[in-house]
Design a protein around this motif. Structure first.
Motif, mmCIF file in Angstrom:
data_model
loop_
_atom_site.group_PDB
_atom_site.id
_atom_site.type_symbol
_atom_site.label_atom_id
_atom_site.label_comp_id
_atom_site.label_asym_id
_atom_site.label_seq_id
_atom_site.Cartn_x
_atom_site.Cartn_y
_atom_site.Cartn_z
ATOM 1 N N GLU B 49 1.842 8.411 -2.635
ATOM 2 C CA GLU B 49 0.510 7.909 -2.298
ATOM 3 C C GLU B 49 0.513 6.420 -1.995
ATOM 4 O OE1 GLU B 49 -1.940 11.216 -4.961
ATOM 5 O OE2 GLU B 49 -1.693 9.154 -5.704
ATOM 6 N N LEU B 50 1.267 5.684 -2.793
ATOM 7 C CA LEU B 50 1.341 4.237 -2.569
ATOM 8 C C LEU B 50 1.959 3.941 -1.213
ATOM 9 C CD1 LEU B 50 2.373 3.068 -6.154
ATOM 10 C CD2 LEU B 50 0.314 2.372 -4.928
ATOM 11 N N GLU B 51 2.936 4.769 -0.836
ATOM 12 C CA GLU B 51 3.555 4.585 0.469
ATOM 13 C C GLU B 51 2.555 4.941 1.568
ATOM 14 O OE1 GLU B 51 6.787 7.231 1.355
ATOM 15 O OE2 GLU B 51 7.762 5.746 2.637
ATOM 16 N N ARG B 52 1.890 6.082 1.376
ATOM 17 C CA ARG B 52 0.910 6.530 2.372
ATOM 18 C C ARG B 52 -0.163 5.471 2.603
ATOM 19 N NH1 ARG B 52 -2.884 10.656 -0.134
ATOM 20 N NH2 ARG B 52 -3.646 8.663 -0.913
ATOM 21 N N GLY B 54 0.133 2.299 2.155
ATOM 22 C CA GLY B 54 0.660 1.018 2.629
ATOM 23 C C GLY B 54 0.936 -0.031 1.569
ATOM 24 N N TYR B 55 1.032 0.400 0.312
ATOM 25 C CA TYR B 55 1.304 -0.570 -0.750
ATOM 26 C C TYR B 55 2.794 -0.753 -0.974
ATOM 27 C CZ TYR B 55 -3.641 -0.179 -1.607
ATOM 28 O OH TYR B 55 -4.999 -0.199 -1.438
ATOM 29 N N LEU B 56 3.583 0.183 -0.513
ATOM 30 C CA LEU B 56 5.027 0.014 -0.618
ATOM 31 C C LEU B 56 5.733 0.732 0.518
ATOM 32 C CD1 LEU B 56 6.274 2.898 -1.854
ATOM 33 C CD2 LEU B 56 5.420 1.955 -3.983
ATOM 34 N N GLU B 57 6.990 0.375 0.727
ATOM 35 C CA GLU B 57 7.805 1.093 1.704
ATOM 36 C C GLU B 57 9.006 1.665 0.984
ATOM 37 O OE1 GLU B 57 8.830 -1.458 5.040
ATOM 38 O OE2 GLU B 57 8.562 -3.203 3.751
ATOM 39 N N ARG B 58 9.467 2.776 1.512
ATOM 40 C CA ARG B 58 10.644 3.401 0.930
ATOM 41 C C ARG B 58 11.706 3.593 1.983
ATOM 42 N NH1 ARG B 58 9.321 8.560 -2.493
ATOM 43 N NH2 ARG B 58 8.049 9.088 -0.680
ATOM 44 N N ILE B 59 12.938 3.526 1.520
ATOM 45 C CA ILE B 59 14.060 3.800 2.398
ATOM 46 C C ILE B 59 14.951 4.790 1.679
ATOM 47 C CG2 ILE B 59 16.204 2.840 3.288
ATOM 48 C CD1 ILE B 59 14.822 0.382 4.021
ATOM 49 N N ARG B 60 15.351 5.837 2.373
ATOM 50 C CA ARG B 60 16.249 6.810 1.760
ATOM 51 C C ARG B 60 17.635 6.654 2.348
ATOM 52 N NH1 ARG B 60 13.336 11.853 -0.106
ATOM 53 N NH2 ARG B 60 15.504 12.058 -0.751
ATOM 54 N N SER B 61 18.617 6.642 1.479
ATOM 55 C CA SER B 61 19.999 6.727 1.945
ATOM 56 C C SER B 61 20.583 7.926 1.222
ATOM 57 C CB SER B 61 20.789 5.472 1.577
ATOM 58 O OG SER B 61 20.086 4.327 2.023
ATOM 59 N N GLN B 63 20.694 10.557 -1.215
ATOM 60 C CA GLN B 63 19.985 10.775 -2.468
ATOM 61 C C GLN B 63 19.183 9.548 -2.897
ATOM 62 O OE1 GLN B 63 19.196 13.366 -3.899
ATOM 63 N NE2 GLN B 63 20.800 14.439 -5.009
ATOM 64 N N ARG B 64 19.811 8.395 -2.718
ATOM 65 C CA ARG B 64 19.200 7.161 -3.192
ATOM 66 C C ARG B 64 17.912 6.828 -2.459
ATOM 67 N NH1 ARG B 64 21.965 3.318 -1.511
ATOM 68 N NH2 ARG B 64 21.123 1.693 -2.845
ATOM 69 N N VAL B 65 16.947 6.388 -3.225
ATOM 70 C CA VAL B 65 15.701 5.933 -2.630
ATOM 71 C C VAL B 65 15.447 4.509 -3.075
ATOM 72 C CG1 VAL B 65 13.222 6.253 -2.493
ATOM 73 C CG2 VAL B 65 14.717 8.234 -2.548
ATOM 74 N N SER B 66 15.185 3.647 -2.126
ATOM 75 C CA SER B 66 14.894 2.257 -2.443
ATOM 76 C C SER B 66 13.461 1.959 -2.064
ATOM 77 C CB SER B 66 15.836 1.329 -1.696
ATOM 78 O OG SER B 66 17.161 1.591 -2.100
ATOM 79 N N VAL B 67 12.887 1.088 -2.834
ATOM 80 C CA VAL B 67 11.460 0.838 -2.725
ATOM 81 C C VAL B 67 11.184 -0.660 -2.694
ATOM 82 C CG1 VAL B 67 9.522 0.741 -4.344
ATOM 83 C CG2 VAL B 67 10.463 2.944 -3.671
ATOM 84 N N ARG B 68 10.239 -1.039 -1.895
ATOM 85 C CA ARG B 68 9.839 -2.436 -1.841
ATOM 86 C C ARG B 68 8.319 -2.519 -1.737
ATOM 87 N NH1 ARG B 68 9.064 -7.100 1.638
ATOM 88 N NH2 ARG B 68 8.143 -5.639 3.103
ATOM 89 N N ILE B 69 7.733 -3.468 -2.438
ATOM 90 C CA ILE B 69 6.283 -3.652 -2.369
ATOM 91 C C ILE B 69 5.938 -4.408 -1.098
ATOM 92 C CG2 ILE B 69 4.280 -4.581 -3.596
ATOM 93 C CD1 ILE B 69 5.583 -2.938 -5.557
ATOM 94 N N THR B 70 4.933 -3.946 -0.409
ATOM 95 C CA THR B 70 4.519 -4.656 0.806
ATOM 96 C C THR B 70 3.631 -5.841 0.445
ATOM 97 O OG1 THR B 70 2.538 -3.314 0.992
ATOM 98 C CG2 THR B 70 4.499 -2.517 2.138
ATOM 99 N N THR B 71 3.359 -6.629 1.452
ATOM 100 C CA THR B 71 2.451 -7.758 1.251
ATOM 101 C C THR B 71 1.088 -7.242 0.784
ATOM 102 O OG1 THR B 71 3.576 -9.005 2.976
ATOM 103 C CG2 THR B 71 1.376 -9.741 2.376
#
Lengths: 228, 228
Positions: B49-52, B54-61, B63-71
């Motif tokens: 939901e947070l990604e949807r 726009g509060y964060l972005e995710r990147i999948r490699s 299995q691994r998932v990385s997350v970053r908070i957006t502005t």
DNA sequence: ATTACTATCTCACGAGTAC
DNA sequence: TGTACTCGTGAGATAGTAA
């Protein structure tokens, strides 16, 4: 851990803002409901529950109801506020890249020592960089993404120029630290000959020699950013 | 107004604390779930939901998932933190009483001018009070309750004493301001002859004369408190 | 091991309403 | 006017499970 229900945080904040820390503040459940964008019923229930759980006390004088936040309520709000604040403050103020050193310091040398760049490096960066770039292959997607994020930040712009024969594109420099110790600058080029997964670094010294690092070494690059 | 769902605040705070402001941070939904005391499924949904929104972005490699908070996410958290902090800071640092002046300055005069008290007033309060007390009948239950709250705070203790004939109880003084201007002290007595709904005040001057107030006047008394 | 679907449960909220 | 019931709805949580 917050034994205070999340939904009640804003209600307590509202009461606090109304001055209910030390003094009883007269309030109606419908006005409170408006303040927290909930119904009168919801506000009433919040008050009921917050009172039951010891976060506030209420006093009724006929119709009027006055409310005061208890020490417990205040402590809890302070705690939550501190958690939020510290999680915001603890954000590291750098963007980190991790990868492995690739290639030699091949053709970068040619460009870096071009007169038109050298003068600008000296004045804008404060030093004349070693003629050559250190190329680092980024380890994961997230670092490639981080590169795009970095580009949204202000860097030191080295303007492009022409020497009559050909034109040279701009270079943007981001002062950085390699392995948390060596001063360097991550550079992005207007015309790069690498793909997205490689970053280039320049430094006063020959980085490889100065650090015993060589092709294949894992390194970390941190670019400090001013978090406006 | 917070278009960020309340339930997501702690999740974002947790990610922020993990350093996800500028860098992608690798995380699993089950570890995140543990951190926020929710299930793995709940954490997964929060990220979705947070990604949807726009509060964060995710990147999948893989299995691994990385997350970053957006502005946007950071801005929203900063806003909420500021709301909480300001609601905590804006708390007035006084306890207020409202009521009407009653009686004369009758028998208080006798006690206040007793030698044993006077000396202590002079040294601990800084002045010798006008011989007499101003009695105020509190207007509402909440002010009577506030009196009890006040008593939990530290006041200036004037010790009791004995003059051979009889003993005098202690007096506790709380420096206060009447109608937000006249310096006075609210006093509580070990042995009071009033009921709970009346408070007594002393001051350097004769309060009634100095302020044109008289029996029946409505007044406000504010006792500043140090909010530890 | 992961993520995230579906189903189910709980409880927060608001509507209606008694007092 | 007020507060605060009951009750229906749905958001948000977990369990089980697929991929």
């Amino acid at each position: 851990m917050p034994e205070l229900k999340v939904q009640h945080i804003l209600t307590l904040a509202e009461l606090l803002a109304k001055g209910a820390r030390h003094n009883f503040v007269t309030i109606t459940s419908s006005s409170l409901g408006k303040s927290i964008n909930k119904s009168q019923q919801a506000a009433s229930k919040h008050l009921l529950e917050l009172e039951r759980d010891g976060y506030l006390e209420r006093i009724r004088s006929g119709q009027r109801v006055s409310v005061r936040i208890t020490t417990k309520g205040h402590t809890e709000m302070t705690r939550i506020s501190a958690i939020l604040k510290s999680s915001l403050d603890s954000s590291p103020s750098y963007i980190e890249f991790k990868g492995t050193i690739v290639s030699g310091m091949g053709e970068g040398a040619y460009y870096m020592s071009t007169r038109g760049y050298e003068k600008q490096f000296k004045s804008k960066l404060g030093y004349t960089p070693f003629p050559g770039t250190l190329n680092v292959k980024l380890k994961d997607k997230e670092f490639i993404e981080a590169k795009h994020i970095l580009e949204a930040h202000l860097g030191i712009m080295i303007n492009g120029f022409s020497d009559g024969k050909r034109t040279y594109g701009w270079v943007k420099c981001y002062p950085a630290k390699i392995n948390n110790s060596i001063e360097a600058a991550l550079i992005t080029l207007e015309r790069t000959h690498h793909d997205d997964s490689v970053i280039e670094l320049i430094s006063r010294e020959n980085i490889k020699k100065a650090t015993k690092l060589s092709t294949g070494s894992q390194i970390s690059i941190r670019v400090p950013i001013r978090s406006k």
